[in-house]
Write a protein that holds these residues in place. Structure first.
Motif, mmCIF file in Angstrom:
data_model
loop_
_atom_site.group_PDB
_atom_site.id
_atom_site.type_symbol
_atom_site.label_atom_id
_atom_site.label_comp_id
_atom_site.label_asym_id
_atom_site.label_seq_id
_atom_site.Cartn_x
_atom_site.Cartn_y
_atom_site.Cartn_z
ATOM 1 N N ILE A 5 -9.787 34.739 9.197
ATOM 2 C CA ILE A 5 -10.304 34.400 10.375
ATOM 3 C C ILE A 5 -11.033 32.912 10.220
ATOM 4 O O ILE A 5 -11.857 32.735 9.306
ATOM 5 N N PRO A 6 -10.767 31.897 11.010
ATOM 6 C CA PRO A 6 -11.128 30.586 10.956
ATOM 7 C C PRO A 6 -12.706 30.460 11.421
ATOM 8 O O PRO A 6 -12.880 30.625 12.344
ATOM 9 N N VAL A 7 -13.613 30.020 10.491
ATOM 10 C CA VAL A 7 -15.094 29.557 10.790
ATOM 11 C C VAL A 7 -15.385 28.133 10.553
ATOM 12 O O VAL A 7 -14.677 27.647 9.479
ATOM 13 N N LEU A 8 -16.225 27.724 11.246
ATOM 14 C CA LEU A 8 -16.791 26.125 10.799
ATOM 15 C C LEU A 8 -18.245 26.667 10.187
ATOM 16 O O LEU A 8 -19.178 27.172 10.811
ATOM 17 N N ILE A 9 -18.353 25.904 9.378
ATOM 18 C CA ILE A 9 -19.958 25.915 8.501
ATOM 19 C C ILE A 9 -20.287 24.546 9.067
ATOM 20 O O ILE A 9 -19.968 23.509 8.466
ATOM 21 N N MET A 10 -21.560 24.621 9.483
ATOM 22 C CA MET A 10 -22.098 23.499 10.187
ATOM 23 C C MET A 10 -22.943 22.518 8.994
ATOM 24 O O MET A 10 -22.925 21.388 9.193
ATOM 25 N N GLY A 11 -23.367 23.110 8.149
ATOM 26 C CA GLY A 11 -24.228 22.599 6.956
ATOM 27 C C GLY A 11 -24.395 23.541 5.761
ATOM 28 O O GLY A 11 -24.157 24.771 5.978
ATOM 29 N N ALA A 12 -24.797 22.964 4.761
ATOM 30 C CA ALA A 12 -24.742 23.684 3.534
ATOM 31 C C ALA A 12 -25.595 24.983 3.721
ATOM 32 O O ALA A 12 -26.687 24.592 4.240
#
Length: 315
Positions: A5-12
Motif C-alpha cells: 500500500i503506497p504511503v507518503l512519509i512527510m519527515g524523518a
C-alpha cells in the motif's frame, strides 16, 4: 502483511516507526524528494496514507493533491499542523498519539516550574562561573503552597494537577466547561483564574482557536509575582508581549518548552535570566517516544490491514 500500500512519509520518523512503515508499506520519503512537484504529478493518485508528525503536518494543499488519500497518521498529540477541515471534508481519517505522553509532558511542566521559581539553572551558572566563593546566591521563590492555574484540564492537565497536588499547591483550572469528578477549582472565566493564581500553566491544543490566548493584557493580569509555564504550543502565547512583560517585570518569570516560531528562539528570551528554555522536549524520553511510535503504527496497520481499526482517531 504483504500488501504494498503506497504511503507518503512527510519527515524523518522515530527509527522503530520508520522501519515498520518501510517494511510493510510501499513508502516514499517525501522529505528526500528532489522535485516534489514532479513526483506528485506522476504518483499522487497512488498514495493512500500519509505518515507525519506535529512538526511536518499535512497542509490543505498537499491533501488536495492526493485524490485517493484515506488516512493521515500523526506522531504527536497535537494536530494543529494538519488541516483538519480539509481532511474532514474529504472523509479522510486523522489519528494522533494521546495518552502515552501525558506523564512525561507533565513531568516537564513541573520541572520548568521548579527550575524557574527556584532559579536552578541560574544558580548552576553562578556556581560554574566560580562566583560562590565570593558571594551567596540570591533568594528564590517557594513552590509549595502556591496557587496553580491550568489552562486546559485534559489528560496532560490532569497529570500536571496530580503532580502539583503533591507539592501542596492549590489547583485551579479553566476549560470550556467544568469537568465532572475532579477535585480542583473550576473557573469559567479565564481572566479571573489568571488573577487568582501564582503560576499559570498552559496545556491547551494549538490552532486558530487558541492563538495568542495569552496576550499582553492577560500577562498583566498574572502580575509581577506570577510565573508562566508553557508546554502546549508556542502559538498560544504572544511571544513579543511575553518578552516585553519579562523585560519590564510585569511577570516574575517563565518556563517554556515551546516557542512561536520554533526552532527559532528570540535572542531577547535567551538573554533573560528569569526564563528557563527547553528545545520542545517534553515527550522526549526513550519510553514515551517508542510508545508514540508504536501507537502510530498500530493506527496505520489497523486501518489498512485490520478493517479500518483505529485506536486514537481525531476525525
Amino acid at each position: 502483511m504483504t500488501q504494498a500500500i503506497p504511503v507518503l512519509i512527510m519527515g524523518a520518523l522515530h527509527p522503530a516507526l520508520q522501519e515498520n512503515v518501510e517494511s510493510h508499506f510501499a513508502a516514499t520519503r517525501y522529505y528526500e524528494l528532489p522535485d516534489k512537484a514532479a513526483w506528485l504529478a506522476d504518483h499522487a493518485a497512488s498514495i493512500r496514507g500519509v505518515v507525519t508528525s506535529g512538526v511536518y503536518g499535512a497542509t490543505a494543499e498537499l491533501i488536495g493533491q492526493l485524490p485517493n488519500l484515506e488516512g493521515i497518521f500523526s506522531f504527536g498529540v497535537g494536530y494543529d499542523a494538519i488541516d483538519i477541515g480539509a481532511a474532514k471534508d474529504r472523509g479522510i481519517v486523522v489519528t494522533n498519539t494521546p495518552g502515552v505522553l501525558d506523564e512525561c509532558v507533565a513531568d516537564i511542566a513541573l520541572a520548568l516550574m521548579l527550575n524557574v521559581m527556584r532559579r536552578l539553572p541560574e544558580a548552576e551558572r553562578f556556581l560554574r562561573a566560580g562566583k560562590w566563593e565570593a558571594a551567596k546566591f540570591p533568594m528564590a521563590t517557594k513552590v509549595g503552597g502556591k496557587k496553580l492555574g491550568i489552562v486546559g484540564l485534559g489528560n496532560i492537565g490532569e497529570q500536571i494537577a496530580k503532580r502539583a497536588a503533591a507539592f501542596d499547591m492549590q489547583v485551579f483550572y479553566h476549560n470550556r466547561r467544568e469537568k465532572p469528578g475532579v477535585p480542583y477549582t473550576y473557573y469559567a472565566d479565564l481572566d479571573a483564574m489568571i488573577q487568582a493564581c501564582d503560576v499559570l500553566v498552559l496545556a491547551v491544543p494549538g490552532g486558530a482557536g487558541t492563538e495568542h490566548l495569552i496576550d499582553a493584557r492577560r500577562l498583566a493580569l498574572l502580575g509581577e509575582k506570577g510565573y508562566l509555564i508553557n508546554i502546549a504550543r508556542g502559538s498560544v502565547v504572544d511571544e513579543t508581549a511575553l518578552i516585553r512583560a519579562l523585560q519590564a517585570g510585569t511577570i516574575a518569570g517563565a518556563g517554556l518548552d515551546v516557542f512561536e516560531h520554533e526552532p527559532k528562539v528570540p535572542q531577547a528570551l535567551i538573554d533573560l535570566d528569569k526564563v528557563v528554555l527547553l528545545p520542545h522536549l517534553a515527550s522526549g524520553t526513550f519510553e514515551t517516544r517508542r510508545a508514540m511510535a508504536d501507537l502510530v503504527y498500530r493506527n496505520l496497520a489497523g486501518y489498512f490491514f485490520e478493517n479500518k481499526q483505529l485506536a486514537t482517531q481525531v476525525v
